[in-house]
Design an enzyme around this catalytic site. Structure first.
Site, PDB file in Angstrom:
ATOM      1  CG  HIS A   1      31.492  -1.632  -4.957  1.00 11.26           C
ATOM      2  ND1 HIS A   1      30.471  -1.144  -4.190  1.00 11.26           N
ATOM      3  CD2 HIS A   1      31.501  -0.890  -6.086  1.00 11.26           C
ATOM      4  CE1 HIS A   1      29.874  -0.141  -4.854  1.00 11.26           C
ATOM      5  NE2 HIS A   1      30.486   0.031  -6.005  1.00 11.26           N
TER       6      HIS A   1
ATOM      7  CG  ASP B   1      36.825  14.430 -14.732  1.00 13.35           C
ATOM      8  OD1 ASP B   1      36.568  13.715 -15.733  1.00 13.35           O
ATOM      9  OD2 ASP B   1      37.848  15.122 -14.639  1.00 13.35           O
TER      10      ASP B   1
ATOM     11  CB  SER C   1      25.063   3.735  17.891  1.00 16.72           C
ATOM     12  OG  SER C   1      24.575   4.766  17.070  1.00 16.72           O
TER      13      SER C   1
END
Ligand SMILES: *[C@@H]1O[C@H](CO)[C@@H](O)[C@H](O)[C@H]1NC(C)=O
Ligand SMILES: *[C@@H]1O[C@H](CO)[C@@H](O)[C@H](O)[C@H]1NC(C)=O
Ligand SMILES: [Zn+2]
Length: 763
Positions: free
Chosen positions: A694, A671, A633
């Site tokens: 990343h 921020d 899924s």
């Protein structure tokens, strides 16, 4: 008496006078002290007001015009002329010399705290011993002393400006040493799919062969590792005229196309770091792994000119290649090999000879900064690398010359009383060409600060790759700032409705298929890599591009050859340095906006929508189909994508509604904008790549130059139908889906003030 009386009177008057004087003095002193005290408290209030006022004040927009007015094309030309007067390869005396020159220039320009920062790193150089030159030979198989052809040891001198004793001969950095000979197979661009074709469709045995492949399409280091993976003993790289010199187009020194004697140098190291200090800066006290533990090529690799490649290719036997595999060498029928025969039909072999050495040397970054007025602990970083394979007139010195003009203008603004809200850091990196080394070591050394304080990194490597239009890559949140800034920069040569850089860009770049020009995702290949993929700092990379509707090149023709001279730029690319001037303006303006605008100009919504698009694309891809067929899924993945996307939309409303009278609210919003990218960093790294962390964008593991969206998942799905352990590989797919899903949910939570879980309630 008279006298006595008068004396008495006089003394009485004197006493009164003294009394008055004393009172006056006391009053004056009291008033003075009171004045100081009152003044102190008034002043205190005043400076409090000043601090709040500064914290709330937005950038002075007239500075943008000053940047445009001050930026001088002549100055850029002078910088370029000086910096390209000698070759400046990393780790050579010229590396240090030019670093010192830049520090000195910055200090004269008024940049604060300029310094050269050294790192001791592993680099690679050809041997300078006589008889130990790197080369490729064609030999008679039975009488190997009979050398049929030998590749040139140097590129031919075609004009006096490229004639310098310090030019390094053509070589591929970090090649293994060795002399290998054998049959030769032509592998097109040496991509994974090219080798699949040879092995699976053509049933060729590549183990023990020498591969010859053309440059282009993918990073050369990936070509080498692909060749290693099929068991090749060595690989020869060359630039085919089809990719660098269209028929009938003038070649250097008569034009910008690669002459038959030109050779592309370049590194074959597939990572972004000093090979000996993975994860840590290459300081004096660093722990270094052994050379043979470093992830370097294990086979020899050497680049040759197309004049030399022709001598091999025209002698090769075997089946003629597919039409799309054919290059454009005159008089050559491109064949797969592996047999090679001399003109008299005797069997020949190809021999590759490499005597290059890996050596520890010192390379230098230069770091300069302008301290921010309100938020000195927030860093906007502008960088370019300084090292070149030769004179580097395009790569990278057209960028260094531009950066030196950007700093001159910022220095001038500073002298005139301007100071940005945040700190601007200027960098020129050492040893980028070898593996993005200087920038990576700096990121590693300063990670603890940068990870909580770094706003964005803006990279310009080789701005003069072409002169047709702007080309930019960026994290999605920085797309709008490029558009906005480019709309304010006059085009280098305005004409008709093409008034700004943006006008020309939109008119000439239709690849996005929208009204806006495309901003691509960031792969690797320049110094933004460690900022983005290691630590999660949003980044931009910019250049001018050639006309790719006319020429489908992977890179500009003279790339990494000795012919990348000042003469080339000054004669053909940018005689008036107007393109570089426009780039300097754009770079400075983007830097100014990031450093000086009250609210950091990042748009989180673009991140949300880009990820949504990437997800849709993945779902519809062959991989998405396979995942569904497997019964796995992707619903939660999709929910996380939507959750993140919606979070960016609602956060954007907060940004637009920010109370600009509340300094703490401004800082809170800023921020969140600054830290959003950090949400995608997985501390454990991508599978098999612990230092590339990343989970949304990373260089493709099959081509370091290209960007892969959802890199861990894409890698897990790679060639899964032919997996040697399908159960294990599918488990890895499940794991990657969960990892990305988690990061999307948690990145979404960073956009709110609460510390909440978006997923726990269901347990
Ligand atoms: C190539 O052949 C050698 C020995 O013949 C073998 O050890 C090696 O595993 C092979 N390499 C590949 C990639 O097939
Ligand atoms: C898997 O390998 C076989 C041959 O080994 C090949 O015919 C087939 O195309 C490969 N499948 C994929 C998806 O590459
Ligand atoms: Zn470069």
């Amino acid at each position: 008496m008279e006298k006595a009386q008068s004396m008495k009177r006089a003394s009485k008057a004197a006493a009164n006078w003294r009394l008055i004087l004393a009172v006056v003095i006391i009053v004056v002193i009291v008033l003075f002290v009171l004045g100081i005290v009152i003044g102190y408290f008034i002043g205190l209030g005043q400076s409090e007001n000043d601090a709040v006022k500064a914290a709330l004040s937005d950038a002075d927009p007239t500075v943008a015009d000053r940047i445009i007015d001050e930026m001088s094309s002549e100055e850029i030309g002078k910088n370029l002329r000086y910096l390209t007067s000698i070759p400046h390869l990393a780790g050579t005396p010229a590396d240090k010399e030019q670093a010192d020159y830049i520090v000195q220039t910055w200090l004269e320009q008024g940049i604060e705290h300029a310094e050269a920062v050294p790192y001791n790193v592993l680099l690679s150089y050809p041997s300078d011993e006589e008889g130990k030159e790197n080369k490729v030979q064609i030999l008679e198989a039975n009488t190997p002393d009979n050398i049929i052809h030998e590749s040139a040891l140097k590129e031919k001198v075609l004009d006096p400006t490229q004639d310098h004793p310090d030019v390094v001969p053509p070589f591929n950095a970090y090649s293994a040493q060795g002399e290998e000979q054998g049959d030769v197979v032509y592998a097109n661009y040496a991509r994974v799919e090219d080798f699949f074709y040879l092995e699976r469709d053509r049933n060729m045995v590549l183990n023990g062969t020498i591969i010859i492949a053309r440059y282009g399409k993918i990073f050369r280091g990936d070509k080498v590792s692909n060749a290693m993976a099929v068991g090749a003993k060595g690989i020869i790289l060359y630039s085919d005229p089809k990719d660098v010199a269209p028929a009938g187009q003038p070649r250097y020194p008569d034009g910008i196309y690669l002459p038959e004697t030109g050779v592309q140098r370049g590194s074959t190291f597939k990572d972004a770091m000093d090979p000996l200090t993975p994860g840590y800066p290459a300081t004096a006290f660093a722990y270094r792994i052994d050379d043979n533990e470093a992830a370097l090529p294990k086979i020899p690799v050497h680049p040759i000119s197309y004049a030399d490649a022709k001598e091999i290719l025209r002698r090769m036997q075997g089946v003629e290649v597919l039409p799309e595999w054919k290059g454009a060498l005159d008089g050559v029928t491109y064949r797969y090999g592996p047999t090679i025969r001399d003109d008299d039909n005797t069997i020949a072999k190809v021999k590759i000879i490499v005597h290059s050495r890996n050596e520890r040397r010192t390379t230098y970054n230069t770091i300069g900064l302008i301290r921010g007025k309100v938020e000195p602990d927030r860093y906007v970083i502008l960088g370019n690398h300084r090292d070149a394979w030769g004179f580097g007139a395009i790569d990278p010195t057209s960028g260094t010359a531009t950066l030196l003009e950007v700093t001159r203008v910022f220095g001038k603004l500073l002298k005139d009383g301007w100071r940005p809200r945040r700190t601007i850091v200027f960098c020129t990196w050492g040893a980028e060409e070898y593996g993005l080394i200087g920038s990576n070591e700096w990121v590693e050394e300063n990670m603890k600060n940068l990870v909580s304080r770094g706003v964005a990194y803006v990279n310009v490597d080789s701005p003069l790759m072409g002169v047709h239009r702007l080309s930019a890559g960026a994290t999605p949140n920085l797309k709008q700032i490029i558009y906005a800034a480019a709309k304010t920069i006059p085009d280098a040569y305005p004409e008709g409705s093409r008034k700004t850089m943006y006008d020309t860009w939109t008119m000439r770049d239709k690849s996005a298929g929208t009204d806006e020009p495309s901003v691509s995702d960031l792969g690797s290949g320049s110094d933004y890599a460690s900022f983005l993929h290691r630590m999660g700092m949003s980044a931009i990379d910019m250049r001018y591009h050639w006309d790719d509707t006319q020429y489908d090149f992977s890179i500009y023709p003279m790339y990494h050859s000795v012919y990348e001279t000042y003469h080339l730029v000054e004669t053909y690319y940018d005689p008036e340095f107007k393109y570089l001037q426009a780039m300097a303006r754009l770079w400075a303006e983007i830097g100014r906006r990031l450093a000086d605008l009250l609210i950091i100009p990042m748009d989180a919504r673009d991140y949300g929508s880009r990820i949504k698009t990437m997800f849709e694309h993945f779902k519809d891809s062959e991989s998405g189909q396979k995942i569904r067929n497997r019964g796995l899924s992707m619903d939660r993945f999709e929910d996380a994508v939507d959750t993140f996307n919606e979070a960016t939309q609602s956060f954007h409303n907060e940004v637009t509604d920010v109370n600009k009278q509340d300094p703490m609210e401004i800082r809170r919003i800023n921020d969140k904008l600054m830290m959003l990218e950090r949400g995608f960093i997985d501390p454990l790294g991508l599978p098999g790549r612990v230092l590339t962390r990343h989970v949304i964008f990373a260089p493709s593991s099959k081509d370091m130059y290209a960007s892969a969206g959802f890199p861990g998942l894409v890698d897990a799905m790679f060639d899964i139908d032919n997996s040697s352990d399908p159960t294990k590989q599918w488990r890895e797919v499940e794991r990657e889906i969960a990892v990305i899903t988690h990061h999307l949910y948690s990145a979404a939570t960073t956009l709110t003030d609460e510390i909440t879980s978006l997923t726990r309630t269901e347990l």
